[in-house]
Write a protein that holds these residues in place. Structure first.
Motif, PDB file in Angstrom:
ATOM      1  N   MET A 129      24.060  -4.346 -56.251  1.00  0.00           N
ATOM      2  CA  MET A 129      23.235  -3.608 -55.460  1.00  0.00           C
ATOM      3  C   MET A 129      22.761  -2.146 -56.110  1.00  0.00           C
ATOM      4  SD  MET A 129      22.972  -4.860 -52.813  1.00  0.00           S
ATOM      5  CE  MET A 129      21.725  -3.742 -51.830  1.00  0.00           C
ATOM      6  N   ALA A 130      23.751  -2.301 -56.750  1.00  0.00           N
ATOM      7  CA  ALA A 130      23.643  -0.692 -58.124  1.00  0.00           C
ATOM      8  C   ALA A 130      22.996  -1.027 -58.956  1.00  0.00           C
ATOM      9  CB  ALA A 130      24.629  -0.691 -58.348  1.00  0.00           C
ATOM     10  N   GLY A 131      22.639  -2.041 -59.997  1.00  0.00           N
ATOM     11  CA  GLY A 131      22.344  -2.999 -60.241  1.00  0.00           C
ATOM     12  C   GLY A 131      20.561  -2.907 -60.510  1.00  0.00           C
ATOM     13  N   VAL A 132      20.337  -3.598 -59.249  1.00  0.00           N
ATOM     14  CA  VAL A 132      18.862  -3.333 -58.052  1.00  0.00           C
ATOM     15  C   VAL A 132      17.927  -2.320 -58.300  1.00  0.00           C
ATOM     16  CG1 VAL A 132      17.927  -4.945 -56.569  1.00  0.00           C
ATOM     17  CG2 VAL A 132      19.486  -5.869 -57.619  1.00  0.00           C
ATOM     18  N   GLY A 133      19.270  -1.469 -58.144  1.00  0.00           N
ATOM     19  CA  GLY A 133      18.288  -0.204 -57.550  1.00  0.00           C
ATOM     20  C   GLY A 133      18.109   0.330 -58.938  1.00  0.00           C
ATOM     21  N   VAL A 134      18.772   0.243 -59.938  1.00  0.00           N
ATOM     22  CA  VAL A 134      18.463   0.533 -61.082  1.00  0.00           C
ATOM     23  C   VAL A 134      17.503   0.666 -62.030  1.00  0.00           C
ATOM     24  CG1 VAL A 134      19.038   1.290 -63.142  1.00  0.00           C
ATOM     25  CG2 VAL A 134      21.044   1.699 -61.846  1.00  0.00           C
ATOM     26  N   GLY A 135      17.259  -1.056 -61.428  1.00  0.00           N
ATOM     27  CA  GLY A 135      15.935  -1.747 -61.893  1.00  0.00           C
ATOM     28  C   GLY A 135      14.648  -1.363 -61.463  1.00  0.00           C
ATOM     29  N   THR A 136      15.296  -1.240 -60.340  1.00  0.00           N
ATOM     30  CA  THR A 136      13.447  -1.421 -59.529  1.00  0.00           C
ATOM     31  C   THR A 136      13.155   0.477 -59.715  1.00  0.00           C
ATOM     32  OG1 THR A 136      14.535  -2.363 -57.419  1.00  0.00           O
ATOM     33  CG2 THR A 136      12.873  -1.243 -57.207  1.00  0.00           C
ATOM     34  N   LEU A 137      14.036   0.909 -59.706  1.00  0.00           N
ATOM     35  CA  LEU A 137      13.845   2.721 -60.612  1.00  0.00           C
ATOM     36  C   LEU A 137      12.849   2.753 -61.463  1.00  0.00           C
ATOM     37  CD1 LEU A 137      14.294   5.453 -58.355  1.00  0.00           C
ATOM     38  CD2 LEU A 137      16.285   6.121 -59.903  1.00  0.00           C
TER      39      LEU A 137
END
Length: 54
Positions: A1-9
């Motif tokens: 989930m953290a990876g998705v958040g960092v990628g999207t941001l």
């Protein structure tokens, strides 16, 4: 989930910053010119790539 958040941001940040860089720093007036800054990380190395097309 953290990876998705960092990628999207980071993608949203790149879309927001790229037009500003093109107009303010590089004085890009023509729509055919483009400037791209590409950060990368491969597990051992961190870097930034820079591409400018004329």
């Amino acid at each position: 989930m953290a990876g998705v958040g960092v990628g999207t941001l980071s993608t949203k940040l790149a879309y927001w910053i790229n037009p500003w860089l093109s107009q303010k720093i590089f004085k890009n007036k023509k729509p055919n010119n483009s400037v791209t800054i590409l950060p990368y990380y491969n597990g051992k190395q961190v870097g930034v790539g820079f591409v400018k097309s004329f």
